[in-house]
Design an enzyme around this catalytic site. Structure first.
Site, mmCIF file in Angstrom:
data_model
loop_
_atom_site.group_PDB
_atom_site.id
_atom_site.type_symbol
_atom_site.label_atom_id
_atom_site.label_comp_id
_atom_site.label_asym_id
_atom_site.label_seq_id
_atom_site.Cartn_x
_atom_site.Cartn_y
_atom_site.Cartn_z
ATOM 1 N N LYS A 76 8.741 -14.428 -17.670
ATOM 2 C CA LYS A 76 7.380 -14.715 -18.115
ATOM 3 C C LYS A 76 6.671 -13.462 -18.626
ATOM 4 O O LYS A 76 5.663 -13.566 -19.336
ATOM 5 C CB LYS A 76 6.577 -15.330 -16.968
ATOM 6 C CG LYS A 76 7.054 -16.699 -16.517
ATOM 7 C CD LYS A 76 6.637 -17.782 -17.475
ATOM 8 C CE LYS A 76 6.930 -19.165 -16.914
ATOM 9 N NZ LYS A 76 6.447 -20.244 -17.768
ATOM 10 N N ASP A 121 2.058 -21.719 -12.001
ATOM 11 C CA ASP A 121 2.795 -21.885 -10.749
ATOM 12 C C ASP A 121 3.136 -20.532 -10.158
ATOM 13 O O ASP A 121 3.741 -20.446 -9.098
ATOM 14 C CB ASP A 121 4.087 -22.671 -10.995
ATOM 15 C CG ASP A 121 3.826 -24.161 -11.144
ATOM 16 O OD1 ASP A 121 3.176 -24.731 -10.263
ATOM 17 O OD2 ASP A 121 4.262 -24.746 -12.148
#
Length: 407
Positions: A76, A121
């Site tokens: 990410k 998340d």
């Protein structure tokens, strides 16, 4: 469960898709990222796992280890920073802000009153928070009820303000959009929705860095892919779209077979394959694979997955934990690898397929198959990792270091 995708094609990469995600833009994103001090300037390791391949009875297994990409611990780190930089450039076109200067913090005064917000998340929020801290803008992260305190603290470390809500990931996405509308903030999300595509596109473009490195490290040629099969994680579909689109454009009609794995209870991509359109999951969404616990497919990602991914499958939480332990152990003198819950999903999917002869045949897996896995994260929640694997991540990394020293 396995769903073959009847809409997948082996045609050359379509021109209309190239306008959205392309090798050219992926390489530009890669160059920009390497000017950020939180990203390694070296390619992440591409490990060969001959012991595992022998046990699974396939030709070869390779694992691209994104846990080594950044201090952030996951892939990410490639998406949110690029999306933030491109967003700022669009919002201040007359300032001609260069990416390197933004990553060096040269425009902090300009961005003092600029606020970005996102649901997460865990890993996307941490990547956005770290990038915002570097560039000098404010960051607000919305967390749903299933995100652990350990992951919350990891995000807050990078200066983000945390907003907690009840409900699941999709509820947090809605809350982030509400807060942005109420306060005049900018949403930087990795999932698209009606009228919101530019930022998710930029996030996915950053993920192309992984595929670019795989091509270089494996000596792939356009007409001779190094791999016959590529196992990719699900989630909303961004990683799969970013990696598959790059390899599809590079290899054209010779592209590998792409298989996407996701949690049984967060099966939005599997359900999308069945229905032929981007749709929602049918389960509870909550999963130990926190980064893949997404209830709704990104419509933008689906534009690439529907024609480009051959098979969609679901795996259990137990499958993921088993794969984490196998990678940590280092099968038959393979290198030990720290793979988080979502990072091990590709291997979990591969094992599930190979345990069933009919499933293996359906996807063309046999003794000659050359398989690529992507470990998308390390122990981004160290306490959870130790609980699931039965060993600390530091211990596994020490064995990995000893393995390297012995070579």
């Amino acid at each position: 469960m396995l769903a073959a995708n009847p809409r997948a094609t082996r045609a050359p990469y379509p021109a209309e898709l190239k306008k959205v995600l392309s090798i050219e833009k992926a390489l530009e994103s890669r160059e920009w990222l390497f000017s950020w001090d939180k990203i390694s300037r070296e390619a992440t390791p591409l490990y060969q796992l001959p012991g595992l391949a022998a046990r699974l009875k396939v030709g070869s297994v390779s694992a691209k280890d994104e846990s080594a990409r950044s201090v952030l611990g996951s892939f990410k780190a490639l998406g949110a920073p690029i999306a933030l930089v491109r967003l700022i450039q669009r919002l201040w076109p007359d300032h001609h802000l260069d990416a390197r200067g933004l990553f060096e913090g040269n425009y902090r005064e300009l961005l003092t009153h600029f606020t970005v917000v996102s649901a997460t998340d865990g890993n996307h929020g941490k990547g956005l928070a770290a990038a915002a801290q570097t560039l000098g803008c404010r960051c607000v992260i919305v967390l749903h009820g299933n995100v652990s305190v350990e992951r919350e603290n990891a995000i807050a470390t990078y200066g983000a303000e945390i907003v907690r809500i009840t409900g699941n990931y999709d509820a947090s996405v809605e809350e982030a959009a509400r807060l942005a509308s109420l306060n005049g903030w900018q949403v930087v999300s990795d999932t698209s929705y009606d009228g919101y595509q530019d930022i998710p596109r930029d996030v996915m473009q950053g993920y192309g860095t992984i595929a670019a490195e795989v091509v270089d490290q494996s000596d792939s040629q356009p007409d001779r892919p190094a791999y016959t099969h590529v196992l990719l994680q699900g989630g909303v579909g961004g990683l799969a779209a970013g990696v598959a689109s790059y390899l599809w454009e590079f290899h054209g009609e010779h592209r590998p077979r792409f298989i996407v794995a996701e949690p049984q209870q967060a099966d939005c991509l599997y359900q999308s394959a069945l229905s032929g359109r981007a749709t929602r999951a049918t389960g509870s969404v909550d999963s130990v694979m926190a980064g893949l616990a997404c209830g709704e497919t990104s419509p933008l990602a689906w534009k690439f997955l529907q024609p480009g991914v051959d098979d969609f499958m679901t795996i259990s939480d137990d499958d993921a934990v088993n794969a984490m332990r196998i990678l940590a152990a280092g099968c038959d003198d393979d290198v030990p690898i720290v793979a988080g819950e979502s990072g091990a999903a590709g291997l979990a999917g591969l094992i599930v397929l190979l345990q069933d002869e009919q499933l293996a045949t359906k996807v063309g897996l046999d003794v000659s198959s050359r398989v690529l896995l992507i470990n998308t994260e390390g122990a981004t929640a160290p306490g959870t990792y130790e609980q699931l694997v039965g060993e600390t991540a530091d211990s596994v990394l020490q064995r990995q270091s000893d393995w390297r020293d012995s070579r």
